[in-house]
Design an enzyme around this catalytic site. Sequence first.
Site, PDB file in Angstrom:
ATOM      1  N   LYS A  65       0.869  -1.173  -0.055  1.00 54.88           N
ATOM      2  CA  LYS A  65       0.250   0.081  -0.116  1.00 54.88           C
ATOM      3  C   LYS A  65       1.030   1.369  -0.018  1.00 54.88           C
ATOM      4  CE  LYS A  65      -2.275   1.420   3.742  1.00 54.88           C
ATOM      5  NZ  LYS A  65      -2.117   2.975   3.654  1.00 54.88           N
TER       6      LYS A  65
ATOM      7  N   ASP B 160      -3.562   4.226  -1.909  1.00 48.19           N
ATOM      8  CA  ASP B 160      -4.797   4.568  -0.892  1.00 48.19           C
ATOM      9  C   ASP B 160      -4.813   5.694  -1.147  1.00 48.19           C
ATOM     10  OD1 ASP B 160      -6.309   4.145   1.246  1.00 48.19           O
ATOM     11  OD2 ASP B 160      -4.581   4.306   2.775  1.00 48.19           O
TER      12      ASP B 160
ATOM     13  N   LYS C 208      -8.044   7.183  -1.432  1.00 48.98           N
ATOM     14  CA  LYS C 208      -9.187   7.695  -0.724  1.00 48.98           C
ATOM     15  C   LYS C 208     -10.047   8.732  -1.585  1.00 48.98           C
ATOM     16  CE  LYS C 208      -7.755   6.193   3.843  1.00 48.98           C
ATOM     17  NZ  LYS C 208      -6.548   6.061   3.858  1.00 48.98           N
TER      18      LYS C 208
ATOM     19  N   ASP D  74     -14.814  12.915  -4.441  1.00 51.82           N
ATOM     20  CA  ASP D  74     -14.851  14.251  -5.282  1.00 51.82           C
ATOM     21  C   ASP D  74     -16.129  13.789  -6.204  1.00 51.82           C
ATOM     22  OD1 ASP D  74     -14.766  16.786  -6.373  1.00 51.82           O
ATOM     23  OD2 ASP D  74     -12.483  16.749  -5.485  1.00 51.82           O
TER      24      ASP D  74
ATOM     25  N   THR E 238     -14.048  14.836 -11.745  1.00 54.86           N
ATOM     26  CA  THR E 238     -12.633  15.261 -11.085  1.00 54.86           C
ATOM     27  C   THR E 238     -12.056  13.761 -10.746  1.00 54.86           C
ATOM     28  OG1 THR E 238     -13.684  17.208 -10.168  1.00 54.86           O
ATOM     29  CG2 THR E 238     -11.770  16.050  -9.146  1.00 54.86           C
TER      30      THR E 238
ATOM     31  N   SER F  30      -9.461   3.960  11.551  1.00 53.64           N
ATOM     32  CA  SER F  30      -8.895   3.448  12.741  1.00 53.64           C
ATOM     33  C   SER F  30      -8.506   4.709  13.585  1.00 53.64           C
ATOM     34  CB  SER F  30      -7.615   2.405  12.752  1.00 53.64           C
ATOM     35  OG  SER F  30      -6.725   3.124  11.946  1.00 53.64           O
TER      36      SER F  30
ATOM     37  N   GLN G 115      -5.298   4.030  16.639  1.00 57.95           N
ATOM     38  CA  GLN G 115      -5.768   2.984  17.667  1.00 57.95           C
ATOM     39  C   GLN G 115      -5.338   1.890  17.136  1.00 57.95           C
ATOM     40  OE1 GLN G 115      -7.088   4.123  20.706  1.00 57.95           O
ATOM     41  NE2 GLN G 115      -6.312   6.210  19.829  1.00 57.95           N
ATOM     42  N   TRP G 116      -4.444   1.032  17.802  1.00 59.10           N
ATOM     43  CA  TRP G 116      -4.020  -0.288  17.379  1.00 59.10           C
ATOM     44  C   TRP G 116      -4.594  -1.541  18.112  1.00 59.10           C
ATOM     45  CZ3 TRP G 116       1.219   2.114  17.731  1.00 59.10           C
ATOM     46  CH2 TRP G 116       1.616   2.602  16.377  1.00 59.10           C
TER      47      TRP G 116
ATOM     48  N   GLY H  75       1.897  -1.083   8.949  1.00 61.75           N
ATOM     49  CA  GLY H  75       3.001  -0.160   8.465  1.00 61.75           C
ATOM     50  C   GLY H  75       4.015   0.053   9.421  1.00 61.75           C
ATOM     51  N   ARG H  76       3.984   1.039  10.439  1.00 60.64           N
ATOM     52  CA  ARG H  76       5.117   1.393  11.213  1.00 60.64           C
ATOM     53  C   ARG H  76       5.731   0.331  12.125  1.00 60.64           C
ATOM     54  NH1 ARG H  76       2.674   6.669  13.419  1.00 60.64           N
ATOM     55  NH2 ARG H  76       0.670   5.581  12.885  1.00 60.64           N
TER      56      ARG H  76
END
Length: 469
Positions: A267, A298, A300, A303, A307, A361, A421-422, A440-441
């Site tokens: 992603k 990603d 998102k 519109d 567009t 999240s 929040q995880w 991710g992190r």
Amino acid sequence: MSAELIAQLHQRGVFKLGEYVLKSGQKSPIYIDLRELITSIKILRMAALALCDIIKKNNVQYDYIVGVPYAALPIATLVCDILDAPMLLRRKEAKSYGTKKLIEGKFEAGKRALIVEDVVTSGQSIYETVEILRKEGLVCTDVVSVLDRQQGGVDQLKKQDINLISVITMSDILDYMISINEITAQRKTEIIDQLATPFIATGAENGIPTDWRIQSRYETTQNALNRRIMEIILKKETNLCLAADYTSTEEILKIADLAGPHICALKLHADIIKDFSPSFVKTLATLAESNDFVVFEDRKFADTGKTMELQISEGAHTISSWAQMVTVHSTPGAASIKPFKQFVGKEGSKLLGCLLIAELSTEGTLTKDDNYKKGTVKMAQDNKDVVAGFICQKRVASDPTFLYWTPGVNLDASTDGSGQQWRTIHQAIVEEKNDVIIVGRAITGHADPVAQLKRYKEAGMEALVARDN
């Protein structure tokens, strides 16, 4: 021969009138089970001879013959014997040892494979077989089947440049049943009309049994993106999507190379990448192809329709030219979906489908509103050709035709202190019933990302197995 075959099949009790639920969950007024033929070699050989006749009559060209697993394998073997033709075997899942091949048998790329099927409904099982064979370099344009249930299979396969020829059709069977006074002409019309009615899986809350195992969903899915993702999950044994939220192409390509064997999707946020370029896209595509993962932008989108059409196809990123999937907000309504339909399957476009944002999240998110989620699910139900599923915290619909992707997963922390929040993988998959974890992190920010990749991959699949057993 087809009339004699129908009579023999009827005598064997292959045709059953009543109310039946097919594997897809669809209700049917007639059930036809050709698997019973394996105990009657005489009728099985008669069906095989009929297939050989239509192959010769239609001058179908082939170098190899492949039966759709598993029901069509006995009859395909007989066809090979009658025609003295070489056979290839397509596995439903790769071996976990040795060569891990999906196609067994010796073959040469560029040669033609003829598919043999017993019963055709939507044509999905055929397309899955063709897709695997084409990836191995074989030419697949023709299918022969014993029976066409006349439920759209011919038209669906034509869209994929596949020609279907059948020995008998549902109409042939119903005409035979009229001739022996088992049904009336009016009943035939009613059955044909019922079979022709488009089917939408509605889930367990409406009394239709559902099977949430990835293998079962893969076998019945009609969505191109879900078919691709589930194929990867089954083949690579990973439901891990890595969020590579870096701002430089060097960092993204480095982590993509490390992560490739362990993920089903990578992603990105293209608009945060400082040195985005065509050469980056080309290198990323090569990594994705060699490591068998999907590239996920990603974006998102949210519109007006025009567009969003420009945002996905024009500008500095030309997203449709490299991303197989994107995320879309449902807040603009139906306009959120229409722009993407025209790019799925379009020449020059890599786009296979999109995910709708059902839940986020972050702390205090407004997506917790029930009306928002209900509207999002309804929009997805109305656009299953392009909507593959949802970004969500908990499974938002009792519908196995979608995939449920969840962010906010971390095995070592519950929050980042900035509103994120995880929760654990067990919570995300087993308790909250999601399918794919987005991490991710917890991986990219770790001193040993490869060890973390393996850790999250293994934990994700263990949770998926636990959920479905």
